[in-house]
Scaffold this motif. Structure first.
Motif, PDB file in Angstrom:
ATOM      1  N   GLN A   1       0.833  -1.202   0.000  1.00 48.01           N
ATOM      2  CA  GLN A   1       0.000   0.000   0.000  1.00 48.01           C
ATOM      3  C   GLN A   1       0.871   1.257   0.000  1.00 48.01           C
ATOM      4  N   THR A   2       0.354   2.309  -0.628  1.00 50.11           N
ATOM      5  CA  THR A   2       1.105   3.569  -0.730  1.00 50.11           C
ATOM      6  C   THR A   2       1.493   4.102   0.647  1.00 50.11           C
ATOM      7  N   GLU A   3       0.656   3.848   1.648  1.00 52.09           N
ATOM      8  CA  GLU A   3       0.910   4.358   3.001  1.00 52.09           C
ATOM      9  C   GLU A   3       2.190   3.792   3.605  1.00 52.09           C
ATOM     10  N   ALA A   4       2.732   2.704   3.014  1.00 54.97           N
ATOM     11  CA  ALA A   4       3.958   2.107   3.551  1.00 54.97           C
ATOM     12  C   ALA A   4       5.125   3.085   3.502  1.00 54.97           C
ATOM     13  N   ILE A   5       5.058   4.073   2.605  1.00 53.58           N
ATOM     14  CA  ILE A   5       6.132   5.055   2.517  1.00 53.58           C
ATOM     15  C   ILE A   5       6.255   5.845   3.814  1.00 53.58           C
ATOM     16  N   GLU A   6       5.144   5.982   4.546  1.00 54.10           N
ATOM     17  CA  GLU A   6       5.159   6.760   5.787  1.00 54.10           C
ATOM     18  C   GLU A   6       6.042   6.104   6.848  1.00 54.10           C
ATOM     19  N   VAL A   7       6.106   4.780   6.831  1.00 51.59           N
ATOM     20  CA  VAL A   7       6.957   4.065   7.791  1.00 51.59           C
ATOM     21  C   VAL A   7       8.428   4.355   7.486  1.00 51.59           C
ATOM     22  N   VAL A   8       8.786   4.337   6.205  1.00 46.35           N
ATOM     23  CA  VAL A   8      10.169   4.612   5.815  1.00 46.35           C
ATOM     24  C   VAL A   8      10.532   6.065   6.143  1.00 46.35           C
ATOM     25  N   VAL A   9       9.603   6.979   5.902  1.00 43.64           N
ATOM     26  CA  VAL A   9       9.826   8.386   6.230  1.00 43.64           C
ATOM     27  C   VAL A   9      10.069   8.554   7.725  1.00 43.64           C
ATOM     28  N   TYR A  10       9.272   7.880   8.537  1.00 44.99           N
ATOM     29  CA  TYR A  10       9.408   7.978  10.001  1.00 44.99           C
ATOM     30  C   TYR A  10      10.795   7.518  10.454  1.00 44.99           C
ATOM     31  N   ARG A  11      11.247   6.384   9.904  1.00 47.34           N
ATOM     32  CA  ARG A  11      12.558   5.862  10.305  1.00 47.34           C
ATOM     33  C   ARG A  11      13.689   6.769   9.834  1.00 47.34           C
ATOM     34  N   LEU A  12      13.583   7.262   8.601  1.00 49.36           N
ATOM     35  CA  LEU A  12      14.637   8.126   8.076  1.00 49.36           C
ATOM     36  C   LEU A  12      14.681   9.450   8.830  1.00 49.36           C
ATOM     37  N   ARG A  13      13.527   9.959   9.186  1.00 47.18           N
ATOM     38  CA  ARG A  13      13.467  11.231   9.923  1.00 47.18           C
ATOM     39  C   ARG A  13      14.256  11.136  11.231  1.00 47.18           C
ATOM     40  N   LYS A  14      14.145  10.005  11.907  1.00 42.19           N
ATOM     41  CA  LYS A  14      14.888   9.811  13.156  1.00 42.19           C
ATOM     42  C   LYS A  14      16.393   9.731  12.902  1.00 42.19           C
ATOM     43  N   LYS A  15      16.778   9.099  11.790  1.00 47.83           N
ATOM     44  CA  LYS A  15      18.202   8.896  11.518  1.00 47.83           C
ATOM     45  C   LYS A  15      18.926  10.164  11.090  1.00 47.83           C
ATOM     46  N   ILE A  16      18.199  11.151  10.566  1.00 47.87           N
ATOM     47  CA  ILE A  16      18.857  12.388  10.136  1.00 47.87           C
ATOM     48  C   ILE A  16      18.655  13.531  11.122  1.00 47.87           C
ATOM     49  N   ALA A  17      18.057  13.227  12.267  1.00 44.76           N
ATOM     50  CA  ALA A  17      17.725  14.279  13.227  1.00 44.76           C
ATOM     51  C   ALA A  17      18.961  15.056  13.689  1.00 44.76           C
ATOM     52  N   HIS A  18      20.125  14.406  13.689  1.00 39.04           N
ATOM     53  CA  HIS A  18      21.340  15.052  14.198  1.00 39.04           C
ATOM     54  C   HIS A  18      22.115  15.798  13.112  1.00 39.04           C
ATOM     55  N   THR A  19      21.646  15.764  11.887  1.00 35.18           N
ATOM     56  CA  THR A  19      22.438  16.277  10.765  1.00 35.18           C
ATOM     57  C   THR A  19      22.222  17.754  10.472  1.00 35.18           C
ATOM     58  N   GLY A  20      21.142  18.307  10.969  1.00 32.38           N
ATOM     59  CA  GLY A  20      20.799  19.681  10.610  1.00 32.38           C
ATOM     60  C   GLY A  20      19.808  19.752   9.470  1.00 32.38           C
ATOM     61  N   ALA A  21      19.472  18.583   8.915  1.00 33.64           N
ATOM     62  CA  ALA A  21      18.442  18.517   7.883  1.00 33.64           C
ATOM     63  C   ALA A  21      17.137  18.049   8.511  1.00 33.64           C
TER      64      ALA A  21
END
Length: 230
Positions: free
Chosen positions: A191-211
């Motif tokens: 389902q298209t909504e699966a992209i939201e899970v990937v976004v959530y995980r990536l958002r946490k991983k870049i939190a320290h980068t300034g982006a």
């Protein structure tokens, strides 16, 4: 490295997909010529593997239209048409290499990697060339990994595909449907909504980068610099 595999034979496509994925490459599949150009533009591959005998649109016509549209991604033709005349026609149409079936998988891999290396300095669409750094984030030209401050980030294949798409257009919204096509290529049961899970995980991983990975309701997602002090 990301490959676009345009091949209508299900057995051949499955065999090649598995072989390249075992070698650490990401494979986007397409079964017919009519959809090949859209998939090419959406997936931003490093190399295209193109069969000639395709339903909908012949492989040579796909190649001709791609070059006319300015798509300069290296193309390897894979086909049973192995005469000298066929090879000359394919190369003159815009192919970068030509391999007749049946072929050796190790030779195919070596040729694919050679195409990607030769394309890297050109900075053309689909080539593994680094873009400008954004908040210290940059795509490594050799490995295709996303690095922060020069160090590779620990990203899954789906997170990497998402990050590469967003880094290609920092500060610009990328539609949710387009990102889904890049992150879940050919996976119709997802389902298209699966992209939201990937976004959530990536958002946490870049939190320290300034982006910052921002959700724009009705528009998609964009990568921007986080406000000072956050």
């Amino acid at each position: 490295m990301k490959l676009l595999l345009v091949e209508d034979n299900p057995t051949m496509q499955t065999t090649l997909r598995r072989a390249f994925e075992r070698r650490g490459m990401q494979v986007v599949g397409c079964e017919d010529g009519a959809r090949a150009l859209d998939r090419w533009e959406a997936s931003m591959p490093d190399v295209v593997l193109l069969d000639l005998s395709l339903p909908g649109l012949d492989g040579l016509e796909v190649l001709s239209r791609a070059r006319a549209a300015g798509l300069r991604t290296p193309v390897m033709i894979l086909t049973a048409r192995g005469t000298v005349g066929d090879r000359i026609l394919g190369l003159n149409t815009g192919a970068d290499d030509y391999l007749a079936k049946p072929f050796d998988l190790d030779e195919l891999e070596a040729r694919v990697r050679a195409l990607a290396r030769r394309a890297a300095p050109a900075g053309t669409p689909g080539a593994p060339a680094p873009g400008p750094a954004f908040c210290g984030l940059q795509i490594d030209a050799e490995s295709g990994a996303v690095c922060h401050a020069g160090q590779p980030m620990d990203l899954t294949a789906r997170e990497l595909a998402l990050m590469r798409a967003l880094l290609a257009r920092p500060g610009q919204a990328v539609a949710k449907e387009r990102l889904f096509e890049l992150v879940f290529p050919g996976e119709r049961e997802v389902q298209t909504e699966a992209i939201e899970v990937v976004v959530y995980r990536l958002r946490k991983k870049i939190a320290h980068t300034g982006a910052q990975l921002v959700t724009l309701r009705g528009l998609g997602y964009l990568l921007k610099a986080a406000p000072a002090g956050t």
